[in-house]
Design a protein around this motif. Structure first.
Motif, mmCIF file in Angstrom:
data_model
loop_
_atom_site.group_PDB
_atom_site.id
_atom_site.type_symbol
_atom_site.label_atom_id
_atom_site.label_comp_id
_atom_site.label_asym_id
_atom_site.label_seq_id
_atom_site.Cartn_x
_atom_site.Cartn_y
_atom_site.Cartn_z
ATOM 1 N N VAL A 282 -4.039 -7.067 1.860
ATOM 2 C CA VAL A 282 -5.143 -6.789 0.941
ATOM 3 C C VAL A 282 -6.381 -7.566 1.383
ATOM 4 C CG1 VAL A 282 -5.879 -6.851 -1.478
ATOM 5 C CG2 VAL A 282 -3.465 -6.429 -0.914
ATOM 6 N N SER A 283 -7.539 -6.903 1.387
ATOM 7 C CA SER A 283 -8.784 -7.553 1.785
ATOM 8 C C SER A 283 -9.107 -8.698 0.826
ATOM 9 C CB SER A 283 -9.941 -6.545 1.796
ATOM 10 O OG SER A 283 -10.221 -6.078 0.489
ATOM 11 N N GLU A 284 -9.940 -9.616 1.290
ATOM 12 C CA GLU A 284 -10.282 -10.795 0.485
ATOM 13 C C GLU A 284 -10.861 -10.434 -0.874
ATOM 14 O OE1 GLU A 284 -12.673 -13.634 2.562
ATOM 15 O OE2 GLU A 284 -11.278 -13.737 4.250
ATOM 16 N N ASP A 285 -11.660 -9.370 -0.916
ATOM 17 C CA ASP A 285 -12.265 -8.972 -2.190
ATOM 18 C C ASP A 285 -11.423 -7.948 -2.951
ATOM 19 O OD1 ASP A 285 -12.695 -6.632 -0.762
ATOM 20 O OD2 ASP A 285 -14.875 -6.670 -0.958
ATOM 21 N N GLY A 286 -10.283 -7.556 -2.382
ATOM 22 C CA GLY A 286 -9.377 -6.620 -3.055
ATOM 23 C C GLY A 286 -9.838 -5.178 -3.057
ATOM 24 N N SER A 287 -10.882 -4.855 -2.309
ATOM 25 C CA SER A 287 -11.426 -3.497 -2.352
ATOM 26 C C SER A 287 -10.637 -2.499 -1.501
ATOM 27 C CB SER A 287 -12.894 -3.497 -1.921
ATOM 28 O OG SER A 287 -13.004 -3.911 -0.573
ATOM 29 N N TYR A 288 -9.899 -2.973 -0.539
ATOM 30 C CA TYR A 288 -9.072 -2.085 0.289
ATOM 31 C C TYR A 288 -7.864 -2.852 0.794
ATOM 32 C CZ TYR A 288 -10.954 -4.449 4.430
ATOM 33 O OH TYR A 288 -11.289 -5.390 5.364
ATOM 34 N N PHE A 289 -6.883 -2.110 1.313
ATOM 35 C CA PHE A 289 -5.743 -2.765 1.927
ATOM 36 C C PHE A 289 -5.354 -2.026 3.196
ATOM 37 C CE2 PHE A 289 -3.686 0.404 -0.682
ATOM 38 C CZ PHE A 289 -2.540 0.779 0.014
ATOM 39 N N ILE A 290 -4.720 -2.767 4.082
ATOM 40 C CA ILE A 290 -4.202 -2.220 5.326
ATOM 41 C C ILE A 290 -2.700 -2.089 5.154
ATOM 42 C CG2 ILE A 290 -3.864 -2.601 7.801
ATOM 43 C CD1 ILE A 290 -6.412 -4.451 7.609
ATOM 44 N N THR B 254 -8.621 0.462 -2.583
ATOM 45 C CA THR B 254 -7.736 0.104 -3.691
ATOM 46 C C THR B 254 -8.091 0.835 -4.987
ATOM 47 O OG1 THR B 254 -7.487 -2.082 -2.713
ATOM 48 C CG2 THR B 254 -6.762 -1.834 -4.967
ATOM 49 N N LYS B 255 -9.354 0.965 -5.283
ATOM 50 C CA LYS B 255 -9.765 1.552 -6.562
ATOM 51 C C LYS B 255 -9.477 3.053 -6.643
ATOM 52 C CE LYS B 255 -13.527 1.556 -9.861
ATOM 53 N NZ LYS B 255 -14.824 0.986 -10.200
ATOM 54 N N SER B 256 -9.882 3.800 -5.628
ATOM 55 C CA SER B 256 -9.759 5.263 -5.682
ATOM 56 C C SER B 256 -8.533 5.819 -4.973
ATOM 57 C CB SER B 256 -10.998 5.904 -5.058
ATOM 58 O OG SER B 256 -11.009 5.664 -3.654
ATOM 59 N N ASN C 215 2.242 2.989 -1.724
ATOM 60 C CA ASN C 215 2.104 1.538 -1.673
ATOM 61 C C ASN C 215 0.886 1.042 -2.434
ATOM 62 O OD1 ASN C 215 4.350 0.300 -0.111
ATOM 63 N ND2 ASN C 215 3.755 1.893 1.319
ATOM 64 N N LEU C 216 -0.085 1.912 -2.661
ATOM 65 C CA LEU C 216 -1.217 1.559 -3.515
ATOM 66 C C LEU C 216 -0.711 1.179 -4.905
ATOM 67 C CD1 LEU C 216 -4.205 1.354 -4.301
ATOM 68 C CD2 LEU C 216 -4.190 3.841 -4.626
ATOM 69 N N GLU C 217 0.307 1.870 -5.374
ATOM 70 C CA GLU C 217 0.877 1.569 -6.689
ATOM 71 C C GLU C 217 1.515 0.173 -6.699
ATOM 72 O OE1 GLU C 217 0.173 3.474 -9.291
ATOM 73 O OE2 GLU C 217 -0.933 4.672 -7.826
ATOM 74 N N VAL C 218 2.090 -0.234 -5.582
ATOM 75 C CA VAL C 218 2.660 -1.581 -5.464
ATOM 76 C C VAL C 218 1.543 -2.619 -5.568
ATOM 77 C CG1 VAL C 218 3.894 -3.175 -3.932
ATOM 78 C CG2 VAL C 218 4.606 -0.774 -4.069
ATOM 79 N N VAL C 219 0.452 -2.382 -4.835
ATOM 80 C CA VAL C 219 -0.688 -3.311 -4.862
ATOM 81 C C VAL C 219 -1.273 -3.391 -6.272
ATOM 82 C CG1 VAL C 219 -3.032 -3.722 -4.001
ATOM 83 C CG2 VAL C 219 -1.229 -3.002 -2.413
ATOM 84 N N LYS C 220 -1.484 -2.238 -6.903
ATOM 85 C CA LYS C 220 -2.045 -2.230 -8.258
ATOM 86 C C LYS C 220 -1.125 -2.940 -9.251
ATOM 87 C CE LYS C 220 -5.026 1.834 -8.082
ATOM 88 N NZ LYS C 220 -5.274 3.186 -8.636
ATOM 89 N N ALA C 221 0.188 -2.726 -9.108
ATOM 90 C CA ALA C 221 1.137 -3.386 -10.012
ATOM 91 C C ALA C 221 1.064 -4.901 -9.854
ATOM 92 C CB ALA C 221 2.556 -2.887 -9.746
ATOM 93 N N LYS C 222 0.949 -5.376 -8.638
ATOM 94 C CA LYS C 222 0.874 -6.820 -8.412
ATOM 95 C C LYS C 222 -0.452 -7.382 -8.937
ATOM 96 C CE LYS C 222 2.667 -10.575 -7.365
ATOM 97 N NZ LYS C 222 3.783 -11.017 -8.199
ATOM 98 N N LYS D 262 -10.078 -8.777 11.548
ATOM 99 C CA LYS D 262 -11.366 -9.476 11.538
ATOM 100 C C LYS D 262 -12.492 -8.562 12.016
ATOM 101 C CE LYS D 262 -9.538 -14.115 11.968
ATOM 102 N NZ LYS D 262 -9.332 -15.276 12.832
ATOM 103 N N GLU D 263 -12.147 -7.598 12.870
ATOM 104 C CA GLU D 263 -13.140 -6.668 13.410
ATOM 105 C C GLU D 263 -13.646 -5.678 12.369
ATOM 106 O OE1 GLU D 263 -11.307 -4.912 16.845
ATOM 107 O OE2 GLU D 263 -10.857 -6.864 17.706
ATOM 108 N N ILE D 264 -12.873 -5.457 11.301
ATOM 109 C CA ILE D 264 -13.316 -4.491 10.288
ATOM 110 C C ILE D 264 -13.777 -5.148 8.996
ATOM 111 C CG2 ILE D 264 -11.880 -2.651 11.241
ATOM 112 C CD1 ILE D 264 -9.988 -3.033 8.831
ATOM 113 N N GLN D 265 -13.490 -6.460 8.826
ATOM 114 C CA GLN D 265 -13.918 -7.153 7.620
ATOM 115 C C GLN D 265 -15.436 -7.104 7.485
ATOM 116 O OE1 GLN D 265 -11.993 -10.973 8.198
ATOM 117 N NE2 GLN D 265 -10.349 -10.412 6.807
ATOM 118 N N GLY D 266 -15.891 -6.794 6.304
ATOM 119 C CA GLY D 266 -17.326 -6.752 6.038
ATOM 120 C C GLY D 266 -17.986 -5.431 6.425
ATOM 121 N N LYS D 267 -17.246 -4.540 7.057
ATOM 122 C CA LYS D 267 -17.808 -3.247 7.450
ATOM 123 C C LYS D 267 -17.406 -2.120 6.517
ATOM 124 C CE LYS D 267 -17.995 -4.319 12.369
ATOM 125 N NZ LYS D 267 -17.535 -3.941 13.716
ATOM 126 N N ILE D 268 -16.391 -2.383 5.707
ATOM 127 C CA ILE D 268 -15.917 -1.336 4.794
ATOM 128 C C ILE D 268 -16.562 -1.536 3.440
ATOM 129 C CG2 ILE D 268 -13.882 -0.422 3.605
ATOM 130 C CD1 ILE D 268 -12.240 -1.100 6.027
#
Length: 124
Positions: free
Chosen positions: A87-95, A27-29, A51-58, A118-124
């Motif tokens: 969007v991930s729980e911590d907002g750091s990335y989105f699928i 999400t950040k970069s 779509n990153l712009e959509v997430v950032k706008a929200k 669930k298989e990728i949560q906490g690994k990114i």
């Protein structure tokens, strides 16, 4: 990092009816960690960057309104496709997931995406 993302993408492609494409983006970069498309002329990295712009706008709207909320997902329904921004729980990335709306069931699509993410949560 890429092997578990590759497995995630393959599971989604194989098991989500109407699968078109998927991307996992920071999400950040805006860096795309993984992308895959079942349709030759569909570029999930390009779609994800818009779509990153959509997430950032929200996220900005939530902040401006002083809400104590987080984004679970954003659903965009087109005439023949459904796009899900999960969007991930911590907002750091989105699928970003695109599916053919004539072949996909929204409830099943979201349930399967939740199962595989669930298989990728906490690994990114």
């Amino acid at each position: 990092m890429s092997e578990f993302l590759k497995q995630f993408g393959e599971e989604c492609q194989k098991n989500i009816p109407g699968y078109i494409a998927i991307a996992v983006t920071e999400t950040k970069s805006g860096i795309c960690y993984y992308s895959n498309s079942a349709v030759a002329n569909f570029d999930p990295e390009l779609a994800s960057s818009f779509n990153l712009e959509v997430v950032k706008a929200k996220l900005n709207a939530i902040s401006a309104l002083g809400l104590k909320e987080t984004i679970d997902d954003i659903l965009i329904t087109l005439s023949s496709q459904i796009h899900i921004l999960d969007v991930s729980e911590d907002g750091s990335y989105f699928i970003y997931l695109a599916v053919d709306s004539t072949r996909a069931n929204l409830g099943m699509t979201k349930a399967l995406l939740n199962k595989y993410k669930k298989e990728i949560q906490g690994k990114i």
